[in-house]
Design an enzyme around this catalytic site. Structure first.
Site, PDB file in Angstrom:
ATOM      1  N   ILE A 356       0.713  -1.208  -0.128  1.00 16.43           N
ATOM      2  CA  ILE A 356      -0.035   0.074  -0.108  1.00 16.43           C
ATOM      3  C   ILE A 356       0.884   1.272  -0.140  1.00 16.43           C
ATOM      4  O   ILE A 356       0.159   2.410  -0.042  1.00 16.43           O
ATOM      5  CB  ILE A 356      -0.978   0.024   1.166  1.00 16.43           C
ATOM      6  CG1 ILE A 356      -0.222   0.010   2.674  1.00 16.43           C
ATOM      7  CG2 ILE A 356      -2.048  -0.854   0.937  1.00 16.43           C
ATOM      8  CD1 ILE A 356      -1.165  -0.116   3.844  1.00 16.43           C
ATOM      9  N   GLY A 359       8.250   3.634   1.315  1.00 15.64           N
ATOM     10  CA  GLY A 359       8.888   4.752   2.187  1.00 15.64           C
ATOM     11  C   GLY A 359      10.314   4.625   1.979  1.00 15.64           C
ATOM     12  O   GLY A 359      10.726   3.604   1.223  1.00 15.64           O
ATOM     13  N   PHE A 361      12.077   3.919   4.080  1.00 20.45           N
ATOM     14  CA  PHE A 361      12.334   2.765   4.726  1.00 20.45           C
ATOM     15  C   PHE A 361      12.329   1.415   4.159  1.00 20.45           C
ATOM     16  O   PHE A 361      12.915   0.332   4.481  1.00 20.45           O
ATOM     17  CB  PHE A 361      11.435   2.978   6.288  1.00 20.45           C
ATOM     18  CG  PHE A 361      11.860   1.541   6.940  1.00 20.45           C
ATOM     19  CD1 PHE A 361      12.722   1.760   8.014  1.00 20.45           C
ATOM     20  CD2 PHE A 361      10.833   0.589   7.326  1.00 20.45           C
ATOM     21  CE1 PHE A 361      12.813   0.771   8.841  1.00 20.45           C
ATOM     22  CE2 PHE A 361      11.015  -0.320   8.151  1.00 20.45           C
ATOM     23  CZ  PHE A 361      12.092  -0.451   8.966  1.00 20.45           C
ATOM     24  N   LYS A 379       5.270  -1.998   7.928  1.00 21.08           N
ATOM     25  CA  LYS A 379       6.808  -1.607   7.165  1.00 21.08           C
ATOM     26  C   LYS A 379       7.588  -2.630   7.264  1.00 21.08           C
ATOM     27  O   LYS A 379       8.030  -3.044   8.374  1.00 21.08           O
ATOM     28  CB  LYS A 379       7.168  -0.271   7.779  1.00 21.08           C
ATOM     29  CG  LYS A 379       6.434   1.216   7.636  1.00 21.08           C
ATOM     30  CD  LYS A 379       7.223   2.220   7.990  1.00 21.08           C
ATOM     31  CE  LYS A 379       6.735   3.475   7.826  1.00 21.08           C
ATOM     32  NZ  LYS A 379       7.446   4.589   8.109  1.00 21.08           N
ATOM     33  N   ASP A 476      10.594  15.203   7.499  1.00 20.30           N
ATOM     34  CA  ASP A 476      10.264  14.865   6.114  1.00 20.30           C
ATOM     35  C   ASP A 476       8.694  15.039   5.988  1.00 20.30           C
ATOM     36  O   ASP A 476       7.912  14.075   5.740  1.00 20.30           O
ATOM     37  CB  ASP A 476      10.477  13.438   6.109  1.00 20.30           C
ATOM     38  CG  ASP A 476      10.634  12.721   4.850  1.00 20.30           C
ATOM     39  OD1 ASP A 476      10.586  13.580   3.419  1.00 20.30           O
ATOM     40  OD2 ASP A 476      10.648  11.641   4.518  1.00 20.30           O
TER      41      ASP A 476
END
Ligand SMILES: *[C@@H]1O[C@H](CO)[C@@H](O)[C@H](O)[C@H]1NC(C)=O
Ligand SMILES: *[C@@H]1O[C@H](CO)[C@@H](O)[C@H](O)[C@H]1NC(C)=O
Ligand SMILES: *[C@@H]1O[C@H](CO)[C@@H](O)[C@H](O)[C@H]1NC(C)=O
Ligand SMILES: *[C@@H]1O[C@H](CO)[C@@H](O)[C@H](O)[C@H]1NC(C)=O
Ligand SMILES: *[C@@H]1O[C@H](CO)[C@@H](O)[C@H](O)[C@H]1NC(C)=O
Ligand SMILES: *[C@@H]1O[C@H](CO)[C@@H](O)[C@H](O)[C@H]1NC(C)=O
Ligand SMILES: *[C@@H]1O[C@H](CO)[C@@H](O)[C@H](O)[C@H]1NC(C)=O
Length: 660
Positions: A356, A359, A361, A379, A476
């Site tokens: 979805i 990032g 990361f 994540k 960010d």
């Protein structure tokens, strides 16, 4: 609570190689002698009992206090731990003449070992000629109704901080206690720093009753400073009331045990010794010479150590206090560990159809936990050292932060060489997807939601910048990092780039780039993130929210790139700022409110950081508590020493503009 402990531990491991921690203190006076105590004012010792006020048969006004002579440590700077404390004492309040009562006694903590106040309603705690002189945290046992201090009656218990107007009071009569009955009363006062609750129990017997008379949910960590003194005070006011303390026990607890005292210079050895007490692999750590964020230590072993510590501390804490009411709820609401298998199953083996988001990361997957029916966002990190460092940074920061406009962290998993963070799933996705919908997806973000987003974001930034104990610069802020919950309230996420920043230190330097278009010119120029660079990004985000345009967008039928801030500023200069409003809204907004939002956006995106408002000011303006800031008709141009302007910097980077 557990996340806080984790944060403390991470910071401890990063910052303080030599673990010399404060010790728990305890003392017990079954009866008193002149040793170890200081008597001030009219207090005196008689037959092993302390009388706090003058004891004569005729009405008088008097005050006195008793202070334990040694300072007591309540806060350990190195480990950032505030102690919990617990005390119990037996006392009696009587009068030599029936009906001649007032004023009561207190148990207090104070930075000063000379704490003594005036007689009367001041309870021997506050100096009537200098009411702000004495600092204290006190529990009052008040036998007189003093309307001046908003007392509820002449038989109550209350929590006072620095003033006698109580934060909270409780009627002792509710537990059938008459403070001035002359009977021996035992009081228990407990403060548990991890639960942030202070309880006061009272009983005529020496058995602690099951329920507290007074229970205050309060974080006292701001008041519990390094070294404090503890004691009692009392006063009379034209009365013959007698205040006696018969016995007293006191202890602090919660400091970590001292395990090794090391020389400050052979840092690495002691750290490794410290670490190897936990059951972890020892193969990789020994090659590293330093502990520090961003250096090679964030390898797997270190990470497991942190988790082991976390697990160790939480299990221990859980065991220690499992009987406590309400603790279970704490554990259930804090981040917890997930099993890899569980996450693997919940994301259908990290299937691409479950992605979805992407990032810095790594990928973000939607997870559906079949057994509970819960949905989460996972994540998953890339397998790099950087990823792990970021993971640790993110985990340690998030664990300590609580705000309704942050994406809640539910847990984590570190297994099979992967690092996974589990967040609450945000049903409405990220703000950028909603602001710039695919043509077939016709969700329109209503004006009221847009206003809520602007206010919610300002509120969470004010929290990060000014309200949480250690300032956090997000670095960010962009619409793809802002999630929308079920009510379209904004939730700020992705702390991968955030770093903790100590107050009154210069801004941390970093060269990690966020996304072009949201970055303040001085951040692009010097790579220095500050509150004001976050304010700039915030300004761009709210312009994007108001206008429905991306920060850098290609002009229709042309190759020209348009910068949103410049475009809105241009319209403002021509007195046509309303034309900047998102066309998709079809005029469904309040004009003055739209104008305000656009102008706040411009003032935040001022090229000169000194001209940008603080986020708190922004919040006040949006809440109509402060006047808007005047925005010049022409966008001021800022010239750097190397004579690059913002436009030059932005147009230098053709590639990153189109990636949105
Ligand atoms: C009082 O001080 C003495 C040393 O001066 C110490 O040994 C003793 O434990 C102290 N008692 C209390 C109750 O603190
Ligand atoms: C109060 O504390 C100071 C320093 O902490 C100490 O020098 C002084 O002797 C103390 N006074 C009493 C009466 O204990
Ligand atoms: C109150 O403060 C004044 C001035 O500092 C001092 O002279 C007086 O003794 C204090 N009173 C008490 C009860 O401590
Ligand atoms: C302090 O008390 C806690 C219990 O809350 C205990 O776990 C810890 O070992 C003690 N620390 C020291 C230094 O004795
Ligand atoms: C640390 O250094 C000191 C001298 O600086 C030395 O005496 C001590 O043995 C060292 N400790 C370890 C664990 O190496
Ligand atoms: C480190 O690990 C090796 C095997 O992996 C083991 O033989 C050794 O005893 C360990 N050392 C310590 C200090 O645990
Ligand atoms: C200290 O701990 C508190 C929570 O107890 C946290 O909010 C704060 O950021 C920590 N400060 C430092 C310097 O670690």
């Amino acid at each position: 609570m557990a996340p806080t402990i984790l944060l403390v531990f991470l910071l401890l491991l990063f910052n303080s190689p030599s673990l010399t921690l404060s010790e728990n203190i305890s003392f017990d006076f079954p009866s008193f002698t002149a040793r170890n105590i200081t008597l001030l004012g009219d207090s005196h010792l008689k037959n092993g009992v302390i009388g706090l006020t003058r004891e004569i048969g005729v009405p008088s006004s008097s005050s006195g206090s008793l202070v334990y002579e040694n300072p007591i440590r309540f806060f350990d700077q190195e480990s950032n731990i505030t102690a919990s404390f617990s005390t119990s004492f037996s006392f009696s309040i009587n009068s030599l003449n029936s009906g001649s009562f007032g004023d009561g006694l207190t148990f207090f903590l104070s930075p000063d070992n000379q704490t003594l106040g005036s007689p009367g309603g001041y309870l021997g705690l506050v100096n009537s000629s200098e009411p702000n002189k004495n600092k204290f945290l006190a529990i009052e046992f008040d036998t007189k109704l003093d309307t001046e201090f908003n007392d509820p009656n002449g038989n109550h218990v209350g929590l006072d901080i620095d003033e006698l107007d109580s934060i909270m009071t409780a009627d002792a009569g509710l537990q059938n206690i008459d403070l001035k009955s002359g009977n021996l009363i035992t009081a228990w006062i407990d403060y548990k720093n991890d639960l942030r609750v202070l309880n006061v129990f009272l009983s005529y017997s020496s058995l602690k009753p099951p329920t507290p008379l007074l229970s205050v949910d309060i974080d006292l960590s701001h008041y519990l400073i390094d070294d404090m003194f503890v004691g009692f005070s009392a006063s009379t006011e034209g009365s013959t009331e007698v205040h006696l303390i018969h016995s007293w026990r006191f202890k602090t607890f919660g400091f970590l045990p001292v395990r090794s005292k090391s020389h400050p210079h052979n840092v690495s050895d002691s750290s490794v010794t410290e670490i190897s007490e936990f059951p972890v692999s020892n193969s990789t750590e020994k090659h590293h010479n330093r502990l520090g964020l961003g250096i090679g230590i964030a390898g797997p072993a270190f990470f497991f150590v942190v988790l082991a510590v976390f697990g160790y501390v939480s299990v221990k804490k859980w065991k220690d206090t499992r009987v406590e009411k309400g603790l279970k709820a704490e554990i259930l609401t804090g981040p917890r560990e997930f099993s890899y298998r569980g996450l693997y199953a919940a994301t259908r083996g990290f299937h691409s159809s479950r992605i979805i988001g992407h990032g810095a990361f790594g990928n973000v997957y939607k997870a559906v936990f079949v057994s509970s029916g819960d949905v989460g966002a996972v994540k998953r990190s890339k397998h790099s050292h950087e990823g792990k460092t970021e993971f640790l940074a993110e985990l340690s920061i998030i664990a300590g932060l609580r705000h309704k406009n942050l994406v809640p962290l539910q847990g984590w998993c570190a297994d099979k060489g992967e690092l996974l963070l589990v967040y609450e799933f945000m049903p409405n996705g990220s703000l950028d997807k909603v602001l710039h919908p695919e043509p077939e997806n016709s969700v329109l973000l209503a004006w009221s939601h847009r206003q809520n987003i602007a206010i919610g974001l300002a509120s969470v930034l004010a929290y990060l910048h000014q309200e949480c104990e250690q300032q956090v610069i997000h670095r960010d802020i962009k619409t793809s990092n802002i999630m929308l919950d079920g009510n379209f309230s904004p939730r700020l996420g992705d702390f991968g780039l955030a770093r903790l920043m100590d107050h009154d230190k210069s801004p941390v330097s970093t060269l990690t780039a966020g996304t072009m278009g949201y970055l303040a010119p001085e951040y692009l120029q010097y790579g220095k993130a500050t509150e004001k660079t976050d304010v700039f990004s915030y300004g761009v985000v709210i312009l994007e929210v108001a206008c429905g345009r991306r920060p850098i967008e290609r002009e229709v039928n042309s190759q020209k790139m348009v910068n949103l801030v410049d475009w809105v500023w241009g319209l403002h200069g021509e007195g046509r700022i309303f034309e900047a409003a998102d066309k998709k809204l079809n005029g469904a907004f309040e004009e003055e409110e739209m104008r305000k939002l656009l102008l706040v956006g411009l003032s935040c995106a001022h090229p000169d950081s000194a001209e940008r408002p603080s986020i708190r000011r922004v919040l006040q303006i949006l809440n109509n508590e402060a006047n808007p800031i005047a925005v010049p008709k022409m966008k001021p141009s800022l010239v750097f020493s190397c004579s690059l302007t913002v436009e030059d910097i932005v147009s230098d980077d053709e590639e990153s503009k189109t990636t949105a």
